[in-house]
Design an enzyme around this catalytic site. Structure first.
Site, PDB file in Angstrom:
ATOM      1  CE  LYS A  82      -5.711 -18.394  12.692  1.00  0.00           C
ATOM      2  NZ  LYS A  82      -5.504 -18.143  11.226  1.00  0.00           N
ATOM      3  CD  GLN A 103     -12.232 -14.741  10.529  1.00  0.00           C
ATOM      4  OE1 GLN A 103     -12.557 -14.529   9.374  1.00  0.00           O
ATOM      5  NE2 GLN A 103     -12.202 -15.956  11.036  1.00  0.00           N
ATOM      6  CE  LYS A 106     -16.232 -16.527  10.820  1.00  0.00           C
ATOM      7  NZ  LYS A 106     -15.799 -17.058   9.496  1.00  0.00           N
ATOM      8  CE  LYS A 118     -11.537 -14.007   5.485  1.00  0.00           C
ATOM      9  NZ  LYS A 118     -12.270 -15.037   6.273  1.00  0.00           N
ATOM     10  CG  ASP A 158     -12.100 -16.906   2.989  1.00  0.00           C
ATOM     11  OD1 ASP A 158     -12.663 -17.134   4.062  1.00  0.00           O
ATOM     12  OD2 ASP A 158     -12.715 -16.434   2.006  1.00  0.00           O
ATOM     13  CB  SER A 370      -7.196 -21.606  12.613  1.00  0.00           C
ATOM     14  OG  SER A 370      -7.213 -21.871  11.232  1.00  0.00           O
TER      15      SER A 370
HETATM   16  N1  GLU Z   1     -11.396 -18.313   6.297  1.00  0.00           N
HETATM   17  C1  GLU Z   1     -11.940 -19.001   7.443  1.00  0.00           C
HETATM   18  C2  GLU Z   1     -13.016 -18.148   8.082  1.00  0.00           C
HETATM   19  O1  GLU Z   1     -13.741 -17.475   7.387  1.00  0.00           O
HETATM   20  C3  GLU Z   1     -10.862 -19.502   8.395  1.00  0.00           C
HETATM   21  C4  GLU Z   1      -9.971 -18.447   8.989  1.00  0.00           C
HETATM   22  C5  GLU Z   1      -8.808 -19.000   9.815  1.00  0.00           C
HETATM   23  O2  GLU Z   1      -8.686 -20.208   9.990  1.00  0.00           O
HETATM   24  O3  GLU Z   1      -8.044 -18.159  10.305  1.00  0.00           O
HETATM   25  O4  GLU Z   1     -13.239 -18.159   9.258  1.00  0.00           O
END
Ligand code: GLU
Length: 438
Positions: A82, A103, A106, A118, A158, A370
């Site tokens: 994701k 990510q 996070k 990503k 993003d 999300s």
């Molecule tokens: N681009 C956002 C981030 O850096 C959201 C990613 C998403 O919703 O999958 O976390």
């Protein structure tokens, strides 16, 4: 770390992201050597899969243009890959790898079942027509579709990818696979999107900063805030800061910054909402529209403030900026963008006991909602705005609690950088160990 640099040459942003996490993990490894002996560390820095592909499209002048597309599927230990897609000319493999690596941790911090990934392209959406953006998105998805799926990998937006681009990408995916499924997040409300997803990263950033401020008996009330980017994160952050009684006085881009001493609000905020997200226009347009001061070639971090929130891009806030902020009395810095502070700027803030919120924790609200969009898609159901916002608030509070508890547990005081890295890592590492050498 030496091995990572050697195996991934010419990717300084990726090295920077890995270095920060590995440094944070020192005390964890000392206590749990099994993370090293089982090879978790060696595996976690190596993406499970990396795809690089050609994206050919035809511009309005009838010329053929070739861009490069990427998807890095970094870690699927706790859920499907994701993470967003970034369309920006600076995109190359190293940027996507740094973002994908961040990510993992996070997404783990959100408490939701999402792995890390990503993607993106070196396509520049600035100055492109609607038709060009649509054709580019369709071409991009014509290759990407075979690598993703609602239980495999779920991309989102993003930098340079918002609701419009997600629409074109979703339409092309649906056309190719002949299935209406939750393969992307950030969708429109009438076709599977979640209420409060557009607001989530900006609001979540404010909720996290509120938690940090509260730990010292402070709040946004009466505070002056400086920010940089005025895209999805920045604009909704301004909206929330205004609701919480603060005032945002700057926006910026690579060319300079606007100083708006009365605060960005009302019709000025309405104007700003679409400036980047819809029109991809420079920050100076805002200064021109409202007769405000435009400061060419300088950074917004020279403006005295109580709270600074970099909301643009990686390494936009240097050590010199950090020193300036601290000498001007800034008490709190929250990373709204991904890795916006250089490593030496982060260390300086920590040394000076500034309240410092790292990106993985601060901006996790976007991907958290999300995750909630994926849940709603699976249920074929939709929650109200208030329900999603309440869950977002709960998740941000929980991320703050987890990060500060992890920092304390490992004797690192108030260091939320280490705390977030540790809390995010342990969940993923334990899942990897449970699943064997995969
Ligand atoms: N681009 C956002 C981030 O850096 C959201 C990613 C998403 O919703 O999958 O976390």
């Amino acid at each position: 770390m030496e091995r990572v640099v050697k195996r991934n040459p010419g990717e300084p942003e990726f090295h920077q992201a890995v270095h920060e996490v590995l440094e944070s993990l020192r005390p964890v490894i000392a206590k749990h050597p099994e993370y090293v002996t089982s090879g978790v560390l060696e595996r976690i820095v190596e993406p499970e899969r990396q795809v690089i592909f050609r994206v050919p499209w035809v511009n309005d002048a009838g010329e053929m243009v070739v861009n490069r597309g990427f998807r890095v599927q970094f870690n699927s230990a706790i859920g499907p890959y994701k993470g967003g897609l970034r369309f920006h000319p600076s995109v190359y493999l190293g940027i996507i790898k740094f973002l994908g690596f961040e990510q993992i941790f996070k997404n783990s911090l959100t408490g939701l079942p999402m792995g890390g990934g990503k993607g993106g392209s070196d396509f520049d959406p600035r100055g492109k027509s609607e038709g060009e953006i649509m054709r580019f998105c369709q071409s991009f998805m014509t290759e990407l579709y075979r690598h993703i799926g609602p239980d495999t990998d779920v991309p989102a937006g993003d930098i340079g990818v918002g609701g419009r681009e997600i629409g074109y990408l979703f339409g092309q995916y649906k056309r190719i696979v002949n299935a209406f499924e939750g393969v992307l997040t950030g969708k429109g409300i009438s076709w599977g999107g979640s209420l409060a997803r557009p607001e989530a990263t900006g609001y979540g950033t404010a909720y996290f900063a509120e938690e940090m401020l509260a730990s010292r008996g402070e709040s946004f009330e009466g505070k002056t805030v400086t920010i940089s980017g005025y895209g999805n994160v920045g604009t909704y952050l301004i909206e929330k800061v205004n609701q919480l009684g603060g005032k945002v006085v700057t926006i910026a881009d690579e060319y300079g910054y606007v100083y708006d001493p009365d605060g960005i609000k009302d019709e000025k905020l309405n104007f700003l909402m679409d400036l980047w997200t819809v029109y991809r226009r420079p920050a100076q347009d805002y200064a021109r529209e409202f007769g405000l001061q435009w400061v060419e070639g300088r950074s917004p971090w020279e403006v005295p403030c109580d709270i600074a929130v970099p909301t643009a891009t990686q390494n936009e806030l240097s050590l010199a900026d950090a020193q300036r902020l601290v000498s001007n009395g800034c008490i709190c810095v929250a990373e709204g963008a991904n890795m916006p502070c250089t490593a030496d700027a982060v260390n300086y803030f920590l040394e000076k006991s500034v309240l410092f919120g790292p990106a993985k924790a601060v901006n996790a609200g976007g991907v958290a909602v999300s995750g909630l969009e994926m849940s709603q898609n699976s249920m074929r159901f939709a929650w109200t705005f208030a329900e999603v916002d309440e869950r977002l608030k709960g998740i941000m509070k929980d991320i703050y609690r987890k990060s500060s508890e992890a920092a304390k547990e490992y004797g690192l005081g108030e260091n939320l950088v280490a705390g977030a890295n540790i809390a995010g890592f342990i969940k993923v590492a334990d899942a990897m160990m449970a699943q064997g050498v995969v």
